[in-house]
Motif scaffolding. Structure first.
Motif, mmCIF file in Angstrom:
data_model
loop_
_atom_site.group_PDB
_atom_site.id
_atom_site.type_symbol
_atom_site.label_atom_id
_atom_site.label_comp_id
_atom_site.label_asym_id
_atom_site.label_seq_id
_atom_site.Cartn_x
_atom_site.Cartn_y
_atom_site.Cartn_z
ATOM 1 N N ARG A 1 0.636 -11.646 -7.843
ATOM 2 C CA ARG A 1 1.474 -10.881 -8.772
ATOM 3 C C ARG A 1 0.625 -10.280 -9.892
ATOM 4 N NH1 ARG A 1 3.638 -11.396 -13.551
ATOM 5 N NH2 ARG A 1 2.800 -13.501 -13.826
ATOM 6 N N LYS A 2 -0.277 -11.081 -10.445
ATOM 7 C CA LYS A 2 -1.136 -10.598 -11.523
ATOM 8 C C LYS A 2 -2.097 -9.524 -11.022
ATOM 9 C CE LYS A 2 -1.005 -14.960 -14.076
ATOM 10 N NZ LYS A 2 -1.797 -16.131 -14.563
ATOM 11 N N ASP A 3 -2.649 -9.735 -9.826
ATOM 12 C CA ASP A 3 -3.575 -8.743 -9.263
ATOM 13 C C ASP A 3 -2.853 -7.429 -8.978
ATOM 14 O OD1 ASP A 3 -5.608 -10.554 -9.407
ATOM 15 O OD2 ASP A 3 -5.586 -11.088 -7.276
ATOM 16 N N TRP A 4 -1.598 -7.513 -8.501
ATOM 17 C CA TRP A 4 -0.851 -6.296 -8.205
ATOM 18 C C TRP A 4 -0.530 -5.534 -9.496
ATOM 19 C CZ3 TRP A 4 0.183 -3.406 -4.109
ATOM 20 C CH2 TRP A 4 1.093 -2.362 -4.266
ATOM 21 N N GLU A 5 -0.122 -6.250 -10.548
ATOM 22 C CA GLU A 5 0.167 -5.613 -11.827
ATOM 23 C C GLU A 5 -1.076 -4.937 -12.390
ATOM 24 O OE1 GLU A 5 1.734 -8.728 -14.222
ATOM 25 O OE2 GLU A 5 3.718 -8.692 -13.270
ATOM 26 N N LYS A 6 -2.215 -5.582 -12.225
ATOM 27 C CA LYS A 6 -3.474 -5.000 -12.684
ATOM 28 C C LYS A 6 -3.787 -3.733 -11.900
ATOM 29 C CE LYS A 6 -8.383 -6.154 -13.238
ATOM 30 N NZ LYS A 6 -9.415 -7.215 -13.028
ATOM 31 N N LYS A 7 -3.576 -3.784 -10.593
ATOM 32 C CA LYS A 7 -3.825 -2.618 -9.747
ATOM 33 C C LYS A 7 -2.904 -1.467 -10.130
ATOM 34 C CE LYS A 7 -2.955 -0.864 -5.117
ATOM 35 N NZ LYS A 7 -2.323 -1.120 -3.819
ATOM 36 N N ALA A 8 -1.633 -1.773 -10.405
ATOM 37 C CA ALA A 8 -0.648 -0.740 -10.724
ATOM 38 C C ALA A 8 -0.996 -0.003 -12.016
ATOM 39 C CB ALA A 8 0.739 -1.364 -10.832
ATOM 40 N N LYS A 9 -1.658 -0.679 -12.935
ATOM 41 C CA LYS A 9 -2.020 -0.065 -14.208
ATOM 42 C C LYS A 9 -3.283 0.793 -14.103
ATOM 43 C CE LYS A 9 0.019 -3.755 -17.021
ATOM 44 N NZ LYS A 9 -0.250 -4.856 -17.977
ATOM 45 N N GLN A 10 -4.072 0.513 -13.088
ATOM 46 C CA GLN A 10 -5.318 1.248 -12.925
ATOM 47 C C GLN A 10 -5.070 2.572 -12.212
ATOM 48 O OE1 GLN A 10 -7.701 -1.555 -10.756
ATOM 49 N NE2 GLN A 10 -8.457 -2.567 -12.604
ATOM 50 N N LEU B 1 -2.617 -10.554 8.812
ATOM 51 C CA LEU B 1 -2.014 -9.383 8.205
ATOM 52 C C LEU B 1 -2.796 -8.919 6.976
ATOM 53 C CD1 LEU B 1 1.634 -10.718 8.473
ATOM 54 C CD2 LEU B 1 0.577 -8.976 9.933
ATOM 55 N N ALA B 2 -2.851 -7.604 6.798
ATOM 56 C CA ALA B 2 -3.579 -7.007 5.671
ATOM 57 C C ALA B 2 -2.667 -6.980 4.449
ATOM 58 C CB ALA B 2 -4.049 -5.608 6.046
ATOM 59 N N LEU B 3 -2.661 -8.047 3.659
ATOM 60 C CA LEU B 3 -1.685 -8.200 2.588
ATOM 61 C C LEU B 3 -2.270 -8.155 1.183
ATOM 62 C CD1 LEU B 3 0.531 -11.055 4.095
ATOM 63 C CD2 LEU B 3 0.800 -8.588 4.321
ATOM 64 N N ALA B 4 -3.585 -8.035 1.064
ATOM 65 C CA ALA B 4 -4.202 -7.986 -0.261
ATOM 66 C C ALA B 4 -3.689 -6.769 -1.033
ATOM 67 C CB ALA B 4 -5.719 -7.928 -0.124
ATOM 68 N N PRO B 5 -3.616 -6.827 -2.368
ATOM 69 C CA PRO B 5 -3.081 -5.716 -3.162
ATOM 70 C C PRO B 5 -3.740 -4.377 -2.866
ATOM 71 C CG PRO B 5 -3.371 -7.646 -4.542
ATOM 72 C CD PRO B 5 -3.990 -7.969 -3.225
ATOM 73 N N GLU B 6 -5.036 -4.383 -2.623
ATOM 74 C CA GLU B 6 -5.744 -3.124 -2.388
ATOM 75 C C GLU B 6 -5.489 -2.546 -1.010
ATOM 76 O OE1 GLU B 6 -8.663 -6.523 -1.464
ATOM 77 O OE2 GLU B 6 -7.096 -6.049 -2.954
ATOM 78 N N LEU B 7 -4.743 -3.261 -0.150
ATOM 79 C CA LEU B 7 -4.503 -2.804 1.217
ATOM 80 C C LEU B 7 -3.067 -2.315 1.439
ATOM 81 C CD1 LEU B 7 -6.382 -5.650 3.128
ATOM 82 C CD2 LEU B 7 -7.170 -3.315 2.790
ATOM 83 N N THR B 8 -2.220 -2.422 0.435
ATOM 84 C CA THR B 8 -0.823 -2.020 0.586
ATOM 85 C C THR B 8 -0.424 -1.009 -0.490
ATOM 86 O OG1 THR B 8 -0.059 -3.872 -0.765
ATOM 87 C CG2 THR B 8 -0.177 -4.225 1.609
#
Length: 346
Positions: free
Chosen positions: A43-52, A281-288
């Protein structure tokens, strides 16, 4: 047999069924805790990705890099000793996988799941192992190597491995595996985890199996331990894919044990780890392109665990396959291009 070398690897070759299963469940519990902890990290990694601000093509680049991890260099092969999952358990595992993948994909995205550029959640062709190829790996005697470099030596090694496995198989009887749970690990691997049940008792009329908590010798640990010991004894275990490792060297230089292919496969947590890999499955934040609902996926795994836990499968044989890594599923599912192997009742 002298098994002190196995004790150095943490393999309880003389553990009872109950003791081995206790170690397995402890390891499975640890894996579950790790997967659940990752939900918050994700969740934290996804939020960080979304802001970048993401560079154009970054997603495709990440997916290409992920894909390369499943591609084997042309011409290389590996040897694998495995137990095939039989019906009806095979179909049930495949059904569970299909349910989870359908849950993962948003409405209307199923038809585009394999599209590396446009799919919101990417499920590439190499993510799945074909239903007919679902298996439990016992060990991998030799990792990727090139037969063309010395075909005669390559064939000679394969024959020696086959002979060693015949020796091992002669000392083992059929035993039973019992499904313990489904697990989606934090790297996206969907696994079916198993415990063992003891062999049938001497009363052939009753044909009663020892209990999963019995004090009889654990058959899966015994099989793996004997495989390891014979490979060391016959100098068939390779260090860094080419050098020999025998018992004398292992005793003199214990650190070499961790460099041997067969030892890496059998040792460590694999002492109690028995699993069938259903997909990765490719589920890491950078893959979706959209966040993954990990809590829902874990809930679905628990649901299928409740449905299927305790299902049993008799292990009557294992297979030695030389896999090319050029199959439909690349090195995640190379069995459809397997060379003729050796099959022997366990």
């Amino acid at each position: 047999m002298e098994h002190s070398i196995l004790e150095r690897l943490g393999i309880g070759w003389n553990d009872s069924v109950g003791e081995a299963n206790e170690k397995r469940v402890k390891e499975y519990d640890r894996q579950v805790e790790e997967a659940l902890d990752y939900v918050e990290t994700y969740r934290k990694d996804w939020e960080k990705k979304a802001k970048q601000v993401q560079a154009p093509g970054a997603l495709i680049e990440q997916r290409r890099a992920y894909e390369k991890g499943f591609v084997t260099e042309k011409g290389k092969t590996q040897l694998a000793v495995s137990i095939k999952i039989e019906e009806p358990l095979r179909s049930l595992l495949a059904e569970a996988r299909e349910d989870l993948v359908n849950c993962l994909l948003s409405e209307g995205s199923r038809s585009r799941a394999e599209e590396i550029e446009d799919s919101p959640t990417w499920v590439p062709d190499f993510a799945h192992i074909q239903d007919a190829d679902l298996h439990i790996t016992v060990c991998i005697p030799s990792l990727w190597r090139e037969p063309a470099s010395d075909p005669s030596a390559h064939d000679s090694y394969n024959r020696e491995v086959g002979a060693a496995l015949r020796t091992i198989a002669a000392d083992h009887e059929a035993f039973v595996l019992e499904l313990d749970r489904f697990l989606l690990s934090k790297d996206g691997s969907l696994l079916g985890l198993f415990r063992t049940v003891g062999e049938a008792s001497g009363d052939t009329k009753a044909d009663i199996l020892s209990d999963r908590a019995s004090d009889t010798l654990d058959p899966m640990t015994s099989l793996r331990s004997d495989v390891l010991y014979v490979f060391l004894e016959k100098k068939l275990s390779h260090i860094q894919r080419q050098n020999e490792l025998d018992l004398a060297h292992a005793h003199e230089h214990p650190h070499l044990l961790r460099q041997a292919t067969i030892v890496k496969t059998v040792g460590g947590s694999a002492h109690g780890y028995i699993h069938c890999s259903l997909c990765r499955l490719a589920l890491a934040p950078e893959l979706t392109k959209q966040p993954v609902n990990w809590k829902l996926l874990h809930r679905l795994c628990r649901s299928w665990t409740a449905k299927l836990t305790g299902r049993r499968m008799a292990v009557r044989a294992f297979t030695l396959s030389e896999m090319t890594g050029l199959g439909q599923g690349r090195n995640k599912n190379p069995f459809d291009k397997a060379l003729p192997g050796y099959k022997k009742s366990a």
